[in-house]
Design an enzyme around this catalytic site. Structure first.
Site, short mmCIF file in Angstrom:
data_model
loop_
_atom_site.label_atom_id
_atom_site.label_comp_id
_atom_site.label_asym_id
_atom_site.label_seq_id
_atom_site.Cartn_x
_atom_site.Cartn_y
_atom_site.Cartn_z
N MET A 41 0.80 -1.24 -0.07
CA MET A 41 -0.10 0.19 -0.05
C MET A 41 0.80 1.26 -0.06
SD MET A 41 -2.78 -1.13 -0.25
CE MET A 41 -3.81 0.34 -0.17
N HIS B 136 4.19 5.44 2.33
CA HIS B 136 2.96 4.83 2.49
C HIS B 136 1.65 5.41 2.46
CE1 HIS B 136 0.20 1.61 4.31
NE2 HIS B 136 1.06 0.86 4.13
N HIS B 137 0.77 4.85 1.66
CA HIS B 137 -0.56 5.44 1.81
C HIS B 137 -1.21 6.05 2.92
CE1 HIS B 137 -3.85 7.13 -0.52
NE2 HIS B 137 -3.73 6.37 -1.50
N CYS B 138 -0.88 5.31 4.06
CA CYS B 138 -1.61 5.85 5.21
C CYS B 138 -0.99 7.27 5.77
CB CYS B 138 -1.35 4.81 6.40
SG CYS B 138 0.37 4.57 7.27
#
Length: 267
Positions: free
Chosen positions: A25, A138-140
């Site tokens: 991700m 990271h997408h978070c």
């Protein structure tokens, strides 16, 4: 929430929870620049001078035991900039194929969750005297910094901008597991109130509750249909952890013309 701790949003946490050995991700970008690559210390100094603008880049994720609450962001007491800003070189002749292979290998590796979830790679040896900057994030982290990538604050608008000094930074003490558990339980203490309020609303409006229950049941049936494995095609077969990176060239003027004709944005 205790000082130095911040609960991750539900959306950002979902990007962590759905990640597995083959579904990574993180997101990334590649910039290609003319001229020789800047010395490593120059790059490190430039990044260090801007890190105070994106505090998330010096934080890592902690997971409360037994999933008592969503993951939290905490300052990384062992933050080491040289771990995140890396340097490599393309093999000769340093063309498109070599660049594609490098980026594919970088993007095929999961980010280490014990550290801040980003990397920056300086790639020397690109043909025609150029170099590349590979960013991996990271997408978070994206929504947590309002969609601002480190690259957008590291670069200056002027070619000969004065070098800024790094702002002193002192990480908050790493919270212990009992403190994280206590904070998680305090966070969840609000949930029973919400549950009682929902039950009270149901008792006051049984007809409305019944309608909502029927709607939820229909949604569950639809979801079950959605989750049923589709028929196999050449586009939805099993995937592995390896990645290939490719691109297509086009004119920005053409993209803007399409946007003007059909609406939307350049992105």
């Amino acid at each position: 929430m205790l000082p130095g701790m911040e609960t991750m949003s539900a959306l950002d946490a979902s990007f962590l929870h759905v990640e597995d050995a083959v579904s990574h991700m993180h997101i990334g970008s590649v910039g290609i620049f003319e001229g020789p690559a800047p010395p490593q210390q120059v790059v490190l100094d430039a990044v260090a001078a801007k890190l105070h603008l994106v505090p998330r880049y010096r934080q890592h994720v902690r997971f409360p035991p037994l999933a008592l609450a969503r993951p939290i962001w905490v300052d990384d007491c062992h933050f080491h900039l040289e771990y995140h800003v890396r340097r490599t070189a393309l093999p000769a002749p340093g063309g498109d194929e070599e660049l594609r292979n490098l980026v594919g290998r970088v993007m095929a590796q999961k980010l280490d969750r014990s550290k801040p979830l980003w990397e920056m790679w300086i790639a020397e040896g690109l043909n025609e005297g150029r170099w590349a900057l590979v960013s991996k994030l990271h997408h978070c982290m994206v929504d947590g910094v309002s969609g601002t990538d480190l690259l957008s604050v590291v670069f200056d608008k002027e070619r000969q901008a004065p070098q800024a000094e790094a702002v002193p930074w002192q990480p908050a003490p790493e919270p212990s597991t009992p403190r994280i558990v206590g904070s998680a339980l305090a966070h969840r203490a609000k949930i029973p109130y919400e549950g009682v309020r929902s039950l009270w609303a149901t008792a006051r409006a049984p007809a409305q509750a019944a309608g909502q229950a029927a709607e939820i049941a229909r949604a569950v049936i639809s979801l079950r249909t959605l989750l049923r494995p589709p028929a196999g095609t050449s586009l939805n077969g099993p995937i592995g952890p390896h990645r290939r990176w490719a691109w297509a060239r086009g004119r920005l003027a053409d993209v803007k013309a399409i946007r003007s004709e059909y609406g939307g944005t350049v992105n």
